[in-house]
Write a protein that holds these residues in place. Structure first.
Motif, PDB file in Angstrom:
ATOM      1  N   GLU A 106       0.689  -1.090  -0.051  1.00  0.00           N
ATOM      2  CA  GLU A 106      -0.129  -0.098  -0.001  1.00  0.00           C
ATOM      3  C   GLU A 106       1.201   1.111  -0.044  1.00  0.00           C
ATOM      4  N   GLY A 107       2.022   1.251   0.714  1.00  0.00           N
ATOM      5  CA  GLY A 107       2.810   2.324   0.924  1.00  0.00           C
ATOM      6  C   GLY A 107       3.507   2.624  -0.334  1.00  0.00           C
ATOM      7  N   ALA A 108       3.698   1.580  -1.163  1.00  0.00           N
ATOM      8  CA  ALA A 108       4.513   1.627  -2.423  1.00  0.00           C
ATOM      9  C   ALA A 108       3.575   2.119  -3.400  1.00  0.00           C
ATOM     10  N   ALA A 109       2.190   2.159  -3.352  1.00  0.00           N
ATOM     11  CA  ALA A 109       1.159   2.288  -4.184  1.00  0.00           C
ATOM     12  C   ALA A 109       1.339   4.296  -4.516  1.00  0.00           C
ATOM     13  N   GLY A 110       1.572   4.839  -3.578  1.00  0.00           N
ATOM     14  CA  GLY A 110       1.806   6.287  -3.879  1.00  0.00           C
ATOM     15  C   GLY A 110       0.700   7.128  -3.235  1.00  0.00           C
TER      16      GLY A 110
END
Length: 209
Positions: A106-110
């Motif tokens: 989720e954090g990598a989705a931006g």
């Protein structure tokens, strides 16, 4: 889940086994959603060499391993889906690992992303409050049973046991923000998913305003 990023919309997607949730997830991905697939992650966290697999073997014994050292999913499934306590033990091992990996993705989705968490046991585990919206893919129990026996090759007894281990249809609908009716043919599904995507993009735009 990790801390909220600006403009991100967190969506929980769930549905009973055989309801067609995977097809809805595929369609949403085609529209641009970032899919966090709990089932896929659950497989990854018990691959050979992982702490997750070691914990499962410690709890259930080496008989749940294949000759090559991978997890024998059908055998483990037979064990846990007929015994609520054993299912609870398995969930207590796997769910924290899945949660941690989901937060990373989720954090990598931006910022500004529409992140759809594909979570089979959302209703069972009381996870609805974690999401901005919950989308439930709904089908009548008799439709689920027909799909499981006709498309997945389960016996009626196996299918009913899997369904009984999940939340009831009413429990899932009780946590729904949006409902997709997948009781009919596949061609009736896509227009509903498109409407849901339009709603999600509107909500995401409002959140980022």
């Amino acid at each position: 889940m990790g801390p909220r990023l600006p403009g991100m919309l967190k969506v929980g997607l769930t549905g009973g086994i055989g309801a067609g949730k995977s097809e809805v997830s595929r369609l949403l991905a085609g529209y641009g959603a970032v899919i966090v697939d709990a089932d896929r992650i659950a497989r990854e966290v018990v691959e050979p060499g992982t702490p997750g697999l070691a914990a499962v073997v410690a709890a259930f014994g080496e008989s749940v391993l294949t000759a090559s050292g991978t997890l024998d999913r059908p055998k483990l499934g037979t064990i846990v889906f007929s015994d609520p306590e054993k299912l609870r033990i398995l969930n207590s091992i796997v769910h924290p690992l899945v949660g941690a990996r989901s937060a990373e993705l989720e954090g990598a989705a931006g910022a500004g992303a529409i992140v759809v968490h594909d979570v089979p046991l959302l209703a069972e585990n009381g996870l609805a409050p974690l999401y901005d919206l919950v989308v439930v893919v709904d089908a009548a129990p008799q439709t689920q049973l027909a799909r499981l026996t006709g498309l997945r090759g389960m016996t009626g007894e196996e299918a009913r046991a899997r369904m009984a281990a999940q939340a009831t249809r009413e429990q899932r609908l009780a946590v729904a923000t949006l409902v997709i009716d997948n009781d009919g043919p596949l061609e009736a599904l896509e227009p509903q998913v498109r409407k849901v995507w339009e709603t999600l993009t509107e909500r995401a735009a409002a959140a980022g305003a």
